[in-house]
Design a protein around this motif. Structure first.
Motif, short mmCIF file in Angstrom:
data_model
loop_
_atom_site.label_atom_id
_atom_site.label_comp_id
_atom_site.label_asym_id
_atom_site.label_seq_id
_atom_site.Cartn_x
_atom_site.Cartn_y
_atom_site.Cartn_z
N ILE A 148 0.89 -1.15 0.00
CA ILE A 148 0.00 0.00 0.00
C ILE A 148 0.93 1.20 0.00
O ILE A 148 1.80 1.32 0.86
CB ILE A 148 -0.92 0.03 1.24
N ARG A 149 0.78 2.07 -1.00
CA ARG A 149 1.72 3.17 -1.20
C ARG A 149 1.08 4.52 -0.89
O ARG A 149 -0.14 4.67 -0.99
CB ARG A 149 2.23 3.17 -2.64
N ALA A 150 1.92 5.47 -0.55
CA ALA A 150 1.44 6.82 -0.24
C ALA A 150 0.99 7.51 -1.53
O ALA A 150 1.76 7.59 -2.49
CB ALA A 150 2.54 7.64 0.41
N PRO A 151 -0.24 8.02 -1.57
CA PRO A 151 -0.72 8.71 -2.76
C PRO A 151 -0.29 10.18 -2.80
O PRO A 151 -0.61 10.89 -3.74
CB PRO A 151 -2.24 8.60 -2.62
N THR A 163 2.81 14.11 6.28
CA THR A 163 3.11 13.44 7.54
C THR A 163 2.08 12.35 7.76
O THR A 163 0.88 12.60 7.65
CB THR A 163 3.04 14.46 8.71
N ILE A 164 2.56 11.14 8.07
CA ILE A 164 1.65 10.01 8.23
C ILE A 164 1.28 9.84 9.70
O ILE A 164 2.11 9.99 10.59
CB ILE A 164 2.26 8.71 7.66
N TYR A 165 0.01 9.54 9.91
CA TYR A 165 -0.49 9.22 11.24
C TYR A 165 -1.10 7.82 11.18
O TYR A 165 -2.03 7.58 10.42
CB TYR A 165 -1.53 10.25 11.70
N LEU A 166 -0.54 6.91 11.96
CA LEU A 166 -1.00 5.54 11.96
C LEU A 166 -2.16 5.32 12.93
O LEU A 166 -2.76 4.25 12.92
CB LEU A 166 0.16 4.60 12.31
N ILE A 197 -3.71 8.07 8.04
CA ILE A 197 -4.05 9.42 7.60
C ILE A 197 -2.75 10.09 7.18
O ILE A 197 -1.71 9.91 7.83
CB ILE A 197 -4.72 10.23 8.73
N ILE A 198 -2.79 10.86 6.10
CA ILE A 198 -1.64 11.67 5.71
C ILE A 198 -2.07 13.13 5.76
O ILE A 198 -3.09 13.51 5.18
CB ILE A 198 -1.10 11.30 4.32
N GLU A 199 -1.28 13.92 6.49
CA GLU A 199 -1.53 15.35 6.60
C GLU A 199 -0.62 16.09 5.63
O GLU A 199 0.59 15.89 5.62
CB GLU A 199 -1.26 15.85 8.02
N ALA A 200 -1.21 16.93 4.82
CA ALA A 200 -0.46 17.78 3.90
C ALA A 200 -1.13 19.14 3.89
O ALA A 200 -2.33 19.24 3.66
CB ALA A 200 -0.44 17.18 2.49
N MET A 201 -0.37 20.18 4.16
CA MET A 201 -0.87 21.55 4.17
C MET A 201 -2.11 21.68 5.06
O MET A 201 -3.11 22.25 4.65
CB MET A 201 -1.14 22.02 2.74
N ASN A 210 4.87 6.18 13.07
CA ASN A 210 3.90 7.24 13.25
C ASN A 210 4.58 8.61 13.18
O ASN A 210 5.66 8.80 13.73
CB ASN A 210 3.18 7.08 14.60
N GLU A 211 3.99 9.54 12.45
CA GLU A 211 4.44 10.91 12.25
C GLU A 211 5.69 11.03 11.37
O GLU A 211 6.33 12.08 11.34
CB GLU A 211 4.65 11.63 13.59
N ASP A 212 6.04 9.98 10.63
CA ASP A 212 7.11 10.07 9.63
C ASP A 212 6.65 10.96 8.49
O ASP A 212 5.46 11.03 8.18
CB ASP A 212 7.44 8.69 9.03
N LEU A 213 7.60 11.59 7.83
CA LEU A 213 7.31 12.31 6.59
C LEU A 213 7.42 11.28 5.46
O LEU A 213 8.43 10.58 5.36
CB LEU A 213 8.31 13.44 6.37
N VAL A 214 6.38 11.16 4.66
CA VAL A 214 6.39 10.18 3.58
C VAL A 214 6.38 10.89 2.23
O VAL A 214 5.89 12.01 2.10
CB VAL A 214 5.20 9.19 3.68
#
Length: 153
Positions: free
Chosen positions: A78-81, A85-88, A112-116, A137-141
Motif C-alpha cells: 500500500i503506497r502513499a498517494p 506526515t503520516i499518522y498511523l 491518515i496523511i496530513e499535507a498543508m 507514526n508521524e514520519d514524513l512520507v
C-alpha cells in the motif's frame, strides 16, 4: 532566467533556512530542493542549453524496491498517494488503524496523511493481511512510498 551562480546561491540560502522543501517552476525551468530524509530520487541535474535551461531527473531504484521485486508475487504494497506526515492512529491515545497480522479489505482506512493542514484518510486498495508496517507514526512520507506490505489472499 537563472544561471548557475543564481542556482548555487538559491541552494545555499535554502540549506541555511528552516524550510524543508522548495519547488520552483518557471518557463522551461524546474528545480525541487528537499531536506527530507526519505527520498526515492537522486538530485536533479541542470543541463545547459542555448535556449532554455532544462533539468533532467536521474531515476534510482531504492533497496526497498529491489527487495520487493525479489519477493513473492502475493506480497504487494500500500503506497502513499501524496507527500505529507503520516499518522498511523486516529488520535495519539487510540490504537493504530492497522497492525501486522491484521486483515484488511479494499476501502478500509489504514492511516491518515496530513499535507498543508489537510487530513486525508488513506484507504487500502488491496485485500489481504498486513505483513509489515514500513513507516513510523508521524514520519514524513514521499509520493508512492511503500507504507505497508500486504500478503494478498
Amino acid at each position: 532566467m537563472l544561471d548557475f551562480n543564481d542556482i548555487q546561491k538559491l541552494m545555499d540560502e535554502f540549506n541555511g533556512s528552516d524550510m524543508r522543501e522548495l519547488e520552483i517552476t518557471s518557463e522551461g525551468f524546474h528545480i525541487h530542493l528537499s531536506k527530507n530524509e526519505v527520498s526515492f530520487e537522486k538530485p536533479v541535474i541542470a543541463k545547459e542549453s542555448s535556449e532554455k535551461p532544462a533539468i533532467e531527473a536521474v531515476e534510482d531504484v531504492s533497496a526497498l524496491e529491489k527487495s520487493e521485486a525479489s519477493e513473492k508475487d502475493d506480497v504487494k504494497a500500500i503506497r502513499a498517494p501524496m507527500v505529507g506526515t503520516i499518522y498511523l492512529k486516529p488520535e495519539p491515545d487510540k490504537d493504530p488503524y492497522v497492525t501486522e497480522g491484521m486483515r484488511v479489505h479494499k476501502g478500509d482506512i489504514v492511516c491518515i496523511i496530513e499535507a498543508m493542514k489537510m487530513m486525508t484518510e488513506i484507504k487500502s486498495d488491496l485485500d489481504g493481511v498486513i505483513s509489515e508496517v514500513l513507516v513510523e507514526n508521524e514520519d514524513l512520507v514521499e509520493f508512492d512510498q511503500p507504507l505497508f506490505k500486504v500478503t494478498e489472499g
